[in-house]
Structures are given as C-alpha cells and as structure tokens.
Design a protein around this motif. Structure first.
Motif, PDB file in Angstrom:
ATOM      1  N   UNK A   1      45.355  66.068  13.532  1.00  0.00           N
ATOM      2  CA  UNK A   1      44.097  66.333  12.819  1.00  0.00           C
ATOM      3  C   UNK A   1      42.954  66.696  13.758  1.00  0.00           C
ATOM      4  N   UNK A   2      42.950  66.126  14.954  1.00  0.00           N
ATOM      5  CA  UNK A   2      41.793  66.282  15.843  1.00  0.00           C
ATOM      6  C   UNK A   2      42.124  67.043  17.133  1.00  0.00           C
ATOM      7  N   UNK A   3      43.189  67.870  17.073  1.00  0.00           N
ATOM      8  CA  UNK A   3      43.553  68.749  18.189  1.00  0.00           C
ATOM      9  C   UNK A   3      43.767  67.998  19.497  1.00  0.00           C
ATOM     10  N   UNK A   4      44.246  66.776  19.388  1.00  0.00           N
ATOM     11  CA  UNK A   4      44.591  66.017  20.578  1.00  0.00           C
ATOM     12  C   UNK A   4      43.455  65.249  21.219  1.00  0.00           C
ATOM     13  N   UNK A   5      42.251  65.361  20.671  1.00  0.00           N
ATOM     14  CA  UNK A   5      41.135  64.612  21.232  1.00  0.00           C
ATOM     15  C   UNK A   5      41.340  63.120  20.997  1.00  0.00           C
ATOM     16  N   UNK A   6      41.156  62.324  22.033  1.00  0.00           N
ATOM     17  CA  UNK A   6      41.272  60.876  21.915  1.00  0.00           C
ATOM     18  C   UNK A   6      39.951  60.338  21.385  1.00  0.00           C
ATOM     19  N   UNK A   7      39.997  59.754  20.200  1.00  0.00           N
ATOM     20  CA  UNK A   7      38.772  59.378  19.508  1.00  0.00           C
ATOM     21  C   UNK A   7      38.482  57.879  19.555  1.00  0.00           C
ATOM     22  N   UNK A   8      39.350  57.117  20.222  1.00  0.00           N
ATOM     23  CA  UNK A   8      39.152  55.671  20.273  1.00  0.00           C
ATOM     24  C   UNK A   8      39.015  55.118  18.858  1.00  0.00           C
ATOM     25  N   UNK A   9      39.981  55.465  18.008  1.00  0.00           N
ATOM     26  CA  UNK A   9      39.916  55.079  16.604  1.00  0.00           C
ATOM     27  C   UNK A   9      40.083  53.576  16.423  1.00  0.00           C
ATOM     28  N   UNK A  10      39.457  53.061  15.385  1.00  0.00           N
ATOM     29  CA  UNK A  10      39.580  51.656  15.030  1.00  0.00           C
ATOM     30  C   UNK A  10      41.019  51.390  14.587  1.00  0.00           C
ATOM     31  N   UNK A  11      41.718  50.414  15.206  1.00  0.00           N
ATOM     32  CA  UNK A  11      43.102  50.130  14.810  1.00  0.00           C
ATOM     33  C   UNK A  11      43.224  49.453  13.454  1.00  0.00           C
ATOM     34  N   UNK A  12      42.107  49.025  12.878  1.00  0.00           N
ATOM     35  CA  UNK A  12      42.121  48.468  11.530  1.00  0.00           C
ATOM     36  C   UNK A  12      42.120  49.636  10.535  1.00  0.00           C
ATOM     37  N   UNK A  13      43.238  49.827   9.849  1.00  0.00           N
ATOM     38  CA  UNK A  13      43.419  50.999   8.986  1.00  0.00           C
ATOM     39  C   UNK A  13      42.986  50.759   7.544  1.00  0.00           C
ATOM     40  N   UNK A  14      42.130  49.783   7.353  1.00  0.00           N
ATOM     41  CA  UNK A  14      41.575  49.528   6.022  1.00  0.00           C
ATOM     42  C   UNK A  14      40.963  50.800   5.439  1.00  0.00           C
ATOM     43  N   UNK A  15      40.366  51.634   6.290  1.00  0.00           N
ATOM     44  CA  UNK A  15      39.707  52.853   5.827  1.00  0.00           C
ATOM     45  C   UNK A  15      40.683  53.800   5.124  1.00  0.00           C
ATOM     46  N   UNK A  16      41.946  53.797   5.571  1.00  0.00           N
ATOM     47  CA  UNK A  16      42.952  54.640   4.919  1.00  0.00           C
ATOM     48  C   UNK A  16      43.361  54.040   3.574  1.00  0.00           C
ATOM     49  N   UNK A  17      43.568  52.733   3.556  1.00  0.00           N
ATOM     50  CA  UNK A  17      43.955  52.067   2.314  1.00  0.00           C
ATOM     51  C   UNK A  17      42.917  52.290   1.229  1.00  0.00           C
ATOM     52  N   UNK A  18      41.662  52.264   1.601  1.00  0.00           N
ATOM     53  CA  UNK A  18      40.582  52.434   0.621  1.00  0.00           C
ATOM     54  C   UNK A  18      40.483  53.864   0.105  1.00  0.00           C
TER      55      UNK A  18
ATOM     56  N   UNK B   1      48.963  41.504  13.298  1.00  0.00           N
ATOM     57  CA  UNK B   1      48.965  42.017  11.933  1.00  0.00           C
ATOM     58  C   UNK B   1      47.814  41.423  11.127  1.00  0.00           C
ATOM     59  N   UNK B   2      47.135  42.293  10.380  1.00  0.00           N
ATOM     60  CA  UNK B   2      46.002  41.842   9.576  1.00  0.00           C
ATOM     61  C   UNK B   2      46.267  41.971   8.079  1.00  0.00           C
ATOM     62  N   UNK B   3      47.535  42.151   7.710  1.00  0.00           N
ATOM     63  CA  UNK B   3      47.894  42.264   6.305  1.00  0.00           C
ATOM     64  C   UNK B   3      48.005  43.686   5.818  1.00  0.00           C
ATOM     65  N   UNK B   4      47.594  44.655   6.636  1.00  0.00           N
ATOM     66  CA  UNK B   4      47.761  46.072   6.324  1.00  0.00           C
ATOM     67  C   UNK B   4      48.779  46.628   7.321  1.00  0.00           C
ATOM     68  N   UNK B   5      50.012  46.932   6.894  1.00  0.00           N
ATOM     69  CA  UNK B   5      51.034  47.424   7.820  1.00  0.00           C
ATOM     70  C   UNK B   5      50.552  48.593   8.675  1.00  0.00           C
ATOM     71  N   UNK B   6      51.040  48.662   9.901  1.00  0.00           N
ATOM     72  CA  UNK B   6      50.673  49.669  10.913  1.00  0.00           C
ATOM     73  C   UNK B   6      49.265  49.453  11.451  1.00  0.00           C
ATOM     74  N   UNK B   7      48.604  48.415  10.999  1.00  0.00           N
ATOM     75  CA  UNK B   7      47.197  48.200  11.303  1.00  0.00           C
ATOM     76  C   UNK B   7      47.018  46.941  12.137  1.00  0.00           C
ATOM     77  N   UNK B   8      45.904  46.865  12.826  1.00  0.00           N
ATOM     78  CA  UNK B   8      45.587  45.695  13.633  1.00  0.00           C
ATOM     79  C   UNK B   8      44.079  45.521  13.703  1.00  0.00           C
ATOM     80  N   UNK B   9      43.649  44.288  13.712  1.00  0.00           N
ATOM     81  CA  UNK B   9      42.218  44.014  13.839  1.00  0.00           C
ATOM     82  C   UNK B   9      41.814  43.744  15.278  1.00  0.00           C
ATOM     83  N   UNK B  10      42.764  43.855  16.183  1.00  0.00           N
ATOM     84  CA  UNK B  10      42.510  43.508  17.576  1.00  0.00           C
ATOM     85  C   UNK B  10      42.398  44.755  18.443  1.00  0.00           C
TER      86      UNK B  10
END
Length: 222
Positions: A103-120, A76-85
């Motif tokens: 959103x992306x029609x099932x394509x695996x995008x290797x998204x960053x697990x740090x969800x700071x981008x959503x919070x912002x 946990x990095x302080x943002x629930x559902x999120x991880x910096x690892x």
C-alpha cells in the motif's frame, strides 16, 4: 445480558447461538478457563478472547484475515495478528511489512502494532485459535477448530461478497467452509508478493459499486 454476549457483542451472540449453546462449546469453556491458582498460562486474558468479534460485528464485516495469529508470548491483545506492545512479535511485524510494501510503496511507517483500527473498519482478524496455552499452540488450535470452522461457515452462508485473506496452510485447510461462488478468496502465497491488500481494495471497490455504495468509503485504510 450474559457475560458471553457482552464479550462477543449482541449480533455475534445471536448469529452463533446454536454453537454457543452446544456441549462442544461448554467443553471449550472448561478448557480455557484458568483458575486463579492454576499454573497454566493461557493468552490472551479471558476478557479479551472475543475482542476481535466485539470490535467487528458480522453485519459490518467486509474482510476476514485468517491464520495463526494468537501468540503465547504475552503480546496478544485479543485481536489476532495484533499486539499492544512496542516489542511486537514476528507475525505482526510480517503483516505490517506486507502492508507497507503493498500500500505504501515500501515506506516504513512505524505503524501501530495494535490492529484495532482495521477491526473497526470491518476487517475480522480471525486466528486459527482464539487462545493459546503456553507451549501448546497446536493443542489450542485443536480445541478451537470446530468453533472457527463454524464461524466461517456461518459468515459465508449469511453474508456474501466477503474477501477472505488466507495467511497460512493451517487456514487453507479451513477453506472448504467458505462458499467460493459468492465470496472472494485470496491466498497470500498465490498472489504477487505483497499485493493481497491492494487486491482486496480493488474487490471492495467493485462490490461497493455493485450495491450502490461509495467505493471510497468502502475500501480499507490499511
């Protein structure tokens, strides 16, 4: 500026002032404050427990994702559902997979697990607990329950037309604190599999048009 105000941000500190000055919240502080030589392990670090609030002040909130989102495995990095690892936990992985399917029609995008981008962008990622003691998740939820419910009530009473995404049954039990007449509630088990995020953007588009804002700028880039 007090340390708590620094952690939360000025807007949240003002909005939640009665709660923050209550005897209950003082007890929470004592419960989660781990001394230097204590054998108790509490995650995330106290400097990060309000990070989701600091990143997303109440006047910027558009969406609240509520559920069990803080973990006792150290990720946990302080943002629930999120991880910096890179080795993300299962809950983060599930959430990102649902976003990819929707959103992306099932394509695996290797998204960053740090969800700071959503919070912002105005997504308040809110756990049913803000901290977790190692091996005592349910106990931690009891400690924070009153605070989380107060946050929901205060947001609902102060800011209408917000979208609440309810992730699990624990979060579902907190729904009575949300004004269903002036807000939008999406329970992930009650919508077409993987459609919660596109449905959220549809709602935000309608809200933006109603208040005279650009809908393209109001939607979330998941």
């Amino acid at each position: 500026m007090s340390k708590l105000q620094e952690y939360l941000g000025e807007e949240w500190a003002t909005l939640l002032k009665p709660m923050l000055e209550s005897d209950y919240f003082k007890r929470v502080g004592k419960e989660v404050n781990v001394g230097k030589f204590s054998t108790r392990k509490i995650f995330p670090h106290k400097d990060n427990m309000f990070r989701a609030f600091k990143l997303c002040p109440p006047s910027k909130v558009k969406v609240i994702i509520l559920g069990r989102g803080v973990y006792d495995d150290g990720t946990s990095n302080g943002v629930p559902f999120s991880s910096s690892f890179i080795g993300m936990n299962g809950t983060t992985k599930t959430l990102l997979q649902e976003i990819e399917e929707d959103i992306y029609n099932g394509f695996i995008l290797d998204q960053d697990p740090d969800l700071t981008r959503l919070a912002e962008q105005g997504v308040l990622l809110l756990g049913t607990s803000l901290t977790v003691e190692k091996g005592k998740i349910e106990h931690s939820e009891k400690v924070w329950n009153k605070f989380i419910r107060h946050v929901l009530t205060t947001l609902s009473d102060t800011y209408p037309a917000l979208v609440y995404i309810i992730r699990d049954e624990i979060a579902m039990a907190m729904m009575p604190k949300i004004d269903k007449e002036s807000n939008f509630i999406i329970h992930t088990s009650n919508v077409t599999k993987g459609s919660a995020f596109s449905r959220t953007n549809e709602i935000l588009e309608e809200v933006a048009i109603a208040v005279g804002k650009n809908p393209d700028n109001y939607k979330i880039e998941w």
